[in-house]
Motif scaffolding. Structure first.
Motif, PDB file in Angstrom:
ATOM      1  N   UNK A 104       0.810  -1.215   0.000  1.00  0.00           N
ATOM      2  CA  UNK A 104       0.000   0.000   0.000  1.00  0.00           C
ATOM      3  C   UNK A 104       0.847   1.271   0.000  1.00  0.00           C
ATOM      4  N   UNK A 105       2.004   1.245   0.640  1.00  0.00           N
ATOM      5  CA  UNK A 105       2.756   2.497   0.811  1.00  0.00           C
ATOM      6  C   UNK A 105       4.021   2.610  -0.021  1.00  0.00           C
ATOM      7  N   UNK A 106       4.545   1.530  -0.563  1.00  0.00           N
ATOM      8  CA  UNK A 106       5.910   1.598  -1.105  1.00  0.00           C
ATOM      9  C   UNK A 106       6.043   2.306  -2.449  1.00  0.00           C
ATOM     10  N   UNK A 107       4.959   2.608  -3.114  1.00  0.00           N
ATOM     11  CA  UNK A 107       5.065   3.320  -4.393  1.00  0.00           C
ATOM     12  C   UNK A 107       4.701   4.804  -4.261  1.00  0.00           C
ATOM     13  N   UNK A 108       4.674   5.301  -3.060  1.00  0.00           N
ATOM     14  CA  UNK A 108       4.221   6.671  -2.835  1.00  0.00           C
ATOM     15  C   UNK A 108       5.327   7.550  -2.275  1.00  0.00           C
ATOM     16  N   UNK A 109       5.294   8.799  -2.708  1.00  0.00           N
ATOM     17  CA  UNK A 109       6.122   9.837  -2.105  1.00  0.00           C
ATOM     18  C   UNK A 109       5.195  11.023  -1.882  1.00  0.00           C
ATOM     19  N   UNK A 110       5.193  11.552  -0.679  1.00  0.00           N
ATOM     20  CA  UNK A 110       4.301  12.653  -0.336  1.00  0.00           C
ATOM     21  C   UNK A 110       5.115  13.816   0.201  1.00  0.00           C
ATOM     22  N   UNK A 111       5.892  14.470  -0.651  1.00  0.00           N
ATOM     23  CA  UNK A 111       6.800  15.506  -0.167  1.00  0.00           C
ATOM     24  C   UNK A 111       6.104  16.702   0.470  1.00  0.00           C
ATOM     25  N   UNK A 112       4.849  16.948   0.144  1.00  0.00           N
ATOM     26  CA  UNK A 112       4.169  18.115   0.689  1.00  0.00           C
ATOM     27  C   UNK A 112       3.243  17.837   1.843  1.00  0.00           C
TER      28      UNK A 112
ATOM     29  N   UNK B 191       3.310  21.375  11.013  1.00  0.00           N
ATOM     30  CA  UNK B 191       4.133  20.779   9.937  1.00  0.00           C
ATOM     31  C   UNK B 191       4.969  19.612  10.456  1.00  0.00           C
ATOM     32  N   UNK B 192       4.422  18.875  11.419  1.00  0.00           N
ATOM     33  CA  UNK B 192       5.140  17.815  12.114  1.00  0.00           C
ATOM     34  C   UNK B 192       4.615  16.449  11.665  1.00  0.00           C
ATOM     35  N   UNK B 193       5.486  15.664  11.040  1.00  0.00           N
ATOM     36  CA  UNK B 193       5.087  14.333  10.564  1.00  0.00           C
ATOM     37  C   UNK B 193       4.613  13.420  11.687  1.00  0.00           C
ATOM     38  N   UNK B 194       5.097  13.659  12.888  1.00  0.00           N
ATOM     39  CA  UNK B 194       4.675  12.821  14.005  1.00  0.00           C
ATOM     40  C   UNK B 194       3.283  13.166  14.523  1.00  0.00           C
TER      41      UNK B 194
END
Length: 119
Positions: free
Chosen positions: A31-39, A47-50
C-alpha cells in the motif's frame, strides 16, 4: 482522525508457512511503497510528521489473533498508528506443501490493507 487526507490500499500474500503477520506486513508495504508525499507536512499541525494519524485496516482470512500488531505498526515510520483487524482476505490452496518452508498445510494467506492518513 478529524481530517482524512488520503487512503492507500494494498495486498500481501504468504504463499508458504501460513504466517498471517507476514502477509499483513506485505499488504502494508504494498500500500505504501510506491508513494512519495513531499508536501504532506504542509497539511499537518505544526508541519510535524509525528502529528499524523494513520489507521491500518487489515482484512485477514484466518488466525487474526496471531497478527503481530507491533510488527505491522513498525512499517509506518511517522505518526500515531492504529491497527484494526476484520474478517476478509483469502485462504486458498497453493497447490503444494513444502516442509522446508514450514508449511502446516497447502494454504496461502492473502491479506488486504487499507491505510488512512490524516490528522
Amino acid at each position: 482522525m478529524d481530517h482524512l487526507l488520503f487512503i492507500e490500499t494494498g495486498f500481501g500474500i504468504d504463499v508458504h508457512g501460513q504466517d498471517v503477520t507476514c502477509a499483513a506486513v506485505r499488504a502494508v508495504r504494498d500500500a505504501i511503497h510506491r508513494n512519495s508525499m513531499p508536501g504532506i507536512s504542509r497539511f499537518l499541525p505544526d508541519h510535524d510528521l509525528n502529528k499524523m494519524e494513520v489507521t491500518i485496516r487489515l482484512a485477514v482470512p484466518k488466525d487474526k489473533e496471531r497478527v503481530a500488531i507491533e510488527k505491522v505498526k513498525a512499517e509506518i515510520p511517522y505518526g500515531t498508528v492504529h491497527v484494526e483487524l476484520m474478517d476478509g482476505g483469502m485462504a486458498t490452496p497453493s497447490g503444494i506443501v513444502l516442509k522446508d518452508k514450514h508449511d502446516k498445510n497447502d494454504l496461502m494467506y492473502i491479506v488486504n490493507a487499507s491505510i488512512e492518513v490524516g490528522y
